[in-house]
Design a protein around this motif. Structure first.
Motif, PDB file in Angstrom:
ATOM      1  N   LEU A   1     -41.901  78.626 -46.954  1.00 57.53           N
ATOM      2  CA  LEU A   1     -40.448  78.791 -46.919  1.00 57.53           C
ATOM      3  C   LEU A   1     -40.062  79.843 -45.877  1.00 57.53           C
ATOM      4  CD1 LEU A   1     -37.680  78.164 -48.169  1.00 57.53           C
ATOM      5  CD2 LEU A   1     -38.098  80.006 -49.791  1.00 57.53           C
ATOM      6  N   GLY A   2     -40.789  80.945 -45.815  1.00 55.61           N
ATOM      7  CA  GLY A   2     -40.510  81.975 -44.813  1.00 55.61           C
ATOM      8  C   GLY A   2     -40.694  81.463 -43.407  1.00 55.61           C
ATOM      9  N   ARG A   3     -41.690  80.630 -43.189  1.00 48.47           N
ATOM     10  CA  ARG A   3     -41.945  80.040 -41.876  1.00 48.47           C
ATOM     11  C   ARG A   3     -40.794  79.124 -41.476  1.00 48.47           C
ATOM     12  NH1 ARG A   3     -45.295  81.387 -37.743  1.00 48.47           N
ATOM     13  NH2 ARG A   3     -47.227  80.272 -37.940  1.00 48.47           N
ATOM     14  N   ARG A   4     -40.283  78.346 -42.430  1.00 45.31           N
ATOM     15  CA  ARG A   4     -39.145  77.464 -42.137  1.00 45.31           C
ATOM     16  C   ARG A   4     -37.909  78.268 -41.752  1.00 45.31           C
ATOM     17  NH1 ARG A   4     -37.816  73.620 -46.877  1.00 45.31           N
ATOM     18  NH2 ARG A   4     -35.802  73.714 -45.876  1.00 45.31           N
ATOM     19  N   ILE A   5     -37.642  79.341 -42.491  1.00 46.33           N
ATOM     20  CA  ILE A   5     -36.478  80.182 -42.194  1.00 46.33           C
ATOM     21  C   ILE A   5     -36.661  80.856 -40.841  1.00 46.33           C
ATOM     22  CG2 ILE A   5     -35.250  82.263 -42.939  1.00 46.33           C
ATOM     23  CD1 ILE A   5     -35.790  81.355 -45.835  1.00 46.33           C
TER      24      ILE A   5
ATOM     25  N   GLU B   1     -34.162  80.851 -37.019  1.00 45.99           N
ATOM     26  CA  GLU B   1     -33.505  82.032 -36.472  1.00 45.99           C
ATOM     27  C   GLU B   1     -33.352  81.904 -34.959  1.00 45.99           C
ATOM     28  OE1 GLU B   1     -35.804  85.402 -37.601  1.00 45.99           O
ATOM     29  OE2 GLU B   1     -35.072  85.371 -39.663  1.00 45.99           O
ATOM     30  N   LEU B   2     -32.429  82.701 -34.417  1.00 45.08           N
ATOM     31  CA  LEU B   2     -32.227  82.716 -32.973  1.00 45.08           C
ATOM     32  C   LEU B   2     -33.460  83.302 -32.301  1.00 45.08           C
ATOM     33  CD1 LEU B   2     -28.566  84.039 -32.839  1.00 45.08           C
ATOM     34  CD2 LEU B   2     -29.352  81.726 -32.398  1.00 45.08           C
TER      35      LEU B   2
END
Length: 121
Positions: free
Chosen positions: A37-41, A45-46
């Motif tokens: 989930l952290g990798r997807r978020i 990101e910019l």
């Protein structure tokens, strides 16, 4: 001797060992899910700014703090209650420079009571 009770005791020991193992698997699964989930978020990101997009110093060099004394904007005196919208400039009016310079603290002192320094001597 009753063998049924012995079999029950042996099976109970296996069940006690399986419980923490299953709990550990659940914790590992949650941690792996959090990584995905952290990798997807992170991918959404910019992107980081390029070196040429970084802020630059002004042509005149670094800008330093300017300290000056200002005259206060006095509160209007009236017999009725003063509300915020009754104030001059709605609190956004600028004050004017003061002619006298107020000395805050002596050289070598921090200006804070009990700051642990030696203070001015």
């Amino acid at each position: 001797m009753n063998t049924e009770l012995m079999d029950l005791a042996v099976n109970r020991d296996h069940m006690i060992g399986i419980g923490p193992f299953v709990a550990g698997l659940v914790v590992v699964a949650v941690l792996i899910g959090a990584l995905f989930l952290g990798r997807r978020i992170w991918r959404r990101e910019l992107p980081r700014p390029l070196p040429e997009e970084q802020p630059k110093l002004p042509d005149g060099g670094p800008v330093y703090e300017e300290s000056m004394c200002r005259e206060p904007d006095e509160m209007p005196q009236s017999d009725t209650r003063t509300l915020p919208h009754d104030l001059h400039g709605f609190g956004n009016s600028s004050s004017r420079p003061s002619g006298n310079a107020r000395h805050r603290w002596s050289n070598g002192g921090s200006g804070s009571f009990g700051s642990g320094g030696l203070g001015a001597h």
